[in-house]
Design an enzyme around this catalytic site. Structure first.
Site, PDB file in Angstrom:
ATOM      1  CB  CYS A 171      42.461  43.090 113.944  1.00 40.24           C
ATOM      2  SG  CYS A 171      41.709  44.665 113.530  1.00 40.24           S
ATOM      3  CD  GLU A 231      40.532  47.107 109.109  1.00 39.92           C
ATOM      4  OE1 GLU A 231      40.717  47.467 110.288  1.00 39.92           O
ATOM      5  OE2 GLU A 231      39.441  47.187 108.538  1.00 39.92           O
TER       6      GLU A 231
END
Length: 428
Positions: free
Chosen positions: A324, A290
């Site tokens: 993020c 990720e």
């Protein structure tokens, strides 16, 4: 072992810090944790403490002169030994009844729940999270444990298959082996707990290499796993640099899979390293990565502009934009562009900045001096690429504080529109 019955899954409820009881509990937990600052911590390898003569100092980003703790740096030899021992223990752990593995992870959630305010305090002091952000992090860690425990009970049952005449077919899921878990510093409990609990409950052994920015939270979580009943050799803790210890773990021939959350650059490096055959490796290592993000919010001309500006500011500057998922760019319809900028400027300039442990402040520090410098470099670039609306400088105080910054009139090809900044900078 009798069948384990669990209640239906429900998300952990957030503590409301406007209530005096919760506020007092968090203040008390901060005092308890403060009394533990400055201690030394060892790695955990082959079921026992492992130390070295090199140490990593973890400091409070709100007050860098304050030592959170000193953690032993893992050597490459120790990292190799950690994988070797995890591989040796895998056969036994993978055969542990599913119900027992699930019970251990549910126990882990229960301990985290009981010690929630304490873990909040570690998050506040070591990673610079606000009370609310820390509470969300701890609750998410509990959620991961509870969710993956229930999912394991589901996946432990053979999937029904169409049976062909003269055949008997079964579909079952098997644990893989040694997993390397490499979590980030921005969710140093939630993502760490989620990736670790998921691997363990499936019957894999885990070598955990946390971020060098937040090693003490990782050490505390390993303590919780052991208290919950996890066999000591099922988990290893290796604190060290990614370029040395991380690479050694990823490239080890007995490593079966890697779970990583972090930057695109590091994630691609891990993927490349894992794909290269190592002497003695008999399988293709799997990588779950990720990586970074560059989230945007679109603001159309017929929206509630007040609500849109509030949402963008909250998303852009919550936890100093170090997610993020943070809104790092707003794409605004030309009909409402100027009014939107006025609202965002006004709301941003109301944000207060200071030590994360003081709930009076809306924003705390960024994680490190290096991170602050990188963000300031991006702000310098952004000033040349667009028009500075507000912010753009360091904020007063000993900590790694930065003003929330808004830069307008940014072209889609601009660096601050394209590259992940991971700080309190909004490109419009």
């Amino acid at each position: 072992m009798p069948a384990l019955e669990l209640s239906a899954y429900a998300n952990e409820a957030y503590a409301d810090f406007t209530l005096p009881a919760n506020r007092h509990a968090q203040e008390e937990a901060l005092q308890i944790v403060r009394a533990q600052l400055g201690r030394t911590y060892n790695n955990h390898i082959a079921g026992q403490a492992a130390t070295t003569n090199q140490w990593l100092d973890s400091v409070n980003p709100s007050k860098p002169s304050e030592l959170i703790g000193r953690h032993a740096k893992c050597s490459v030899d120790q990292a190799v030994h950690a994988v070797d021992d995890a591989f040796a223990f895998f056969a036994g752990w993978s055969q542990t009844p599913v119900e027992r593995r699930v019970e251990i992870i549910v126990n882990t959630a229960a301990i985290l729940r009981r010690r929630k305010f304490e873990f909040n305090a570690w998050l506040i002091l070591e990673s610079g999270k606000s009370w609310v952000e820390a509470e969300a992090d701890t609750c998410e860690a509990i959620d991961f444990c509870e969710y993956y425990a229930r999912q394991m009970l589901r996946w432990a049952k053979p999937d029904p298959l169409v049976q062909m005449p003269g055949e008997r077919n079964d579909l079952v899921y098997l644990p893989l082996g040694v997993g390397i878990v490499i979590p980030p510093w921005n969710f140093p409990l939630a993502i760490l707990a989620g990736m670790t609990a998921a691997a363990l409950v499936c019957g894999n052994t885990v070598v955990l290499k946390p971020s060098s920015e937040t090693p003490i939270i990782a050490a505390k979580f390993v303590e919780v796993l052991l208290e919950a009943g996890l066999p000591p050799r099922a988990i290893a803790l290796c604190v060290g640099s990614g370029g040395e210890v991380g690479d050694a773990l990823v490239s080890h021939p007995k490593t079966r899979f890697i779970s990583f959350t972090g930057s695109r650059e590091v994630g691609l490096h891990i993927n490349e390293l894992a794909a290269k055959p190592a002497k003695g490796c008999i399988w293709i290592r799997r990588v779950v990565a990720e990586m970074g993000g560059k989230d945007a919010i679109l603001v159309d001309e017929d929206c509630d502009l007040e609500a849109a500006a509030t949402g963008v500011v909250q998303s852009a500057f919550g936890f100093q934009g170090q997610k993020c998922s943070a809104c790092s760019r707003a794409i605004v319809h030309e009909e409402v562009y100027d009014r939107f900028l006025e609202l965002v400027k006004a709301k941003t300039e109301k944000l207060t900045i200071g030590a994360a442990e003081d709930p009076a402040y809306a924003m705390g520090p960024v994680i490190s001096a290096r991170a602050r410098q990188t963000i300031q470099n991006y702000i310098g670039t952004g000033k040349n690429e667009g028009r500075l609306i507000t912010g753009g400088a360091a904020a007063p105080g000993e900590g790694y504080f930065l003003q929330p910054t808004v830069i307008a009139d940014i072209d889609r090809s601009a660096r601050i529109f394209q590259e992940e900044i991971f700080g309190p900078v909004l490109a419009v």
